[in-house]
Design a protein around this motif. Structure first.
Motif: not given
Length: 336
Positions: A23-27, A49, A57, A59, A249
């Motif tokens: 899982a990867t989350e970017w702000n 997504s 995702t 954010n 990704h």
């Protein structure tokens, strides 16, 4: 049975860690509120997504991560992975892309603005310029030509701009100065208060921003064809963050840019511009159209001197300024 349960539990924990690792989350640092100007970022988040089954995702934050004028600094220190900013907010930090903000370049469509921006963004000198901030240019935020909403008596000739305080950044500010206006550079979020308090009497924006930031709520007039230029507001990503993405990704992100931009153009042309005329009419805002002769005189006074000054200033910085300018003007001439 205990061994079987143990192995099952271990497998479940291992799967959980593996899922977490994938899982990867970017702000993402934006400002204001969701509007036409940010629709490509919103679409990009949706596409990324979808393509990664929710494993990657974006954010999106509207002002919660940084001031809009400090988004490039935030990218530089890795405070967030993606951000939008406007070149005119800090010309010294991104001089290469300010070539796209020169007045009266003659850009006629959002599609053309995208093509020009991409060409400049891909130039080695531009990439080196933004690399100083650990920033990789991802996509532009194409905007139509700017025009003014103002209070007080509507100008009927260009001479009426003499002494008028105007919010105008970058090349637009330089252009307004040539007809005697007094340009003030401020971020979009500061504009309404400055207009209400009388610090500025007119504001230079694209239509979506006039609606989003409330200038038409107390504005009395709008210039329909001044068209001095536009601003360039790229979306950038932190280069180390981009390089550390899993290949799938990274492909999902980079491979979604064109679709996100196509969605943006359709949204701007068919929703924002469709709402613009009625918004002016509902508020009784006077529409001011200048003669062809006055626009030609404005262009003559502003365009060549601004270009010459930009080339001289940025050649002194070590940029191939003439080359960048010729790239932009050559592409425009080729399409006209």
């Amino acid at each position: 049975m205990r061994k079987l349960l143990g192995r099952t539990a271990f497998a479940a924990v291992s799967l959980a860690f593996a899922t977490e690792a994938m899982a990867t989350e970017w702000n993402v640092s934006l400002w204001g509120k969701r509007r036409a100007f940010t629709e490509h970022v919103e679409k990009l988040a949706e596409l990324v997504s979808e393509k990664t089954n929710g494993e990657f995702t974006l954010n999106i934050s509207y002002g919660g991560l940084s001031k809009n004028t400090e988004n490039l600094d935030g990218i530089a220190i890795g405070a967030f992975e993606m951000a939008q900013f406007c070149a005119g907010y800090h010309r010294d930090k991104n001089p290469s892309i300010t070539v796209l903000e020169l007045p009266f370049l003659g850009v006629t469509s959002l599609e053309q603005e995208i093509a020009l921006s991409k060409a400049v963004y891909q130039h080695p000198a531009t990439q080196e310029d933004l690399a100083r901030w650990d920033a990789t240019l991802l996509m532009p935020s194409p905007l139509p030509q700017y025009n003014l909403v103002g209070v007080g008596d509507a100008p009927t000739t260009l001479a009426d701009f003499e002494g008028l305080s105007v919010r105008a950044t970058g090349g637009i500010g330089a252009a307004m100065e040539t007809i005697g206006a007094v340009p003030t550079s401020m971020s979009a979020t500061e504009v309404r208060q400055a207009m209400d308090s009388g610090i500025v009497k007119a504001v230079s924006f694209a239509p979506h921003a006039h609606m989003s930031f409330g200038t038409i709520e107390n504005g009395k007039w709008w210039t329909t064809n001044l068209n001095p230029g536009t601003v360039n507001c790229p979306v950038v990503v932190n280069t180390p963050a981009l390089e550390s993405l899993p290949e799938a990704h990274r492909e999902a992100l980079l491979g979604s840019v064109d679709e996100a931009l196509a969605y943006y153009v359709d949204y701007y042309n068919n929703q924002t511009m469709a709402a613009w005329g009625p918004a002016l009419e509902e508020r009784g805002i006077e529409q001011v159209t200048f003669s062809d002769e006055e626009i030609a005189a404005f262009k003559e006074a502003a365009a060549a001197p601004a270009a010459a000054a930009w080339i001289e200033e940025n050649t002194a910085r070590g940029l191939p300024a003439q080359e960048l300018y010729d790239l932009v003007t050559g592409m425009i001439a080729g399409e006209s």
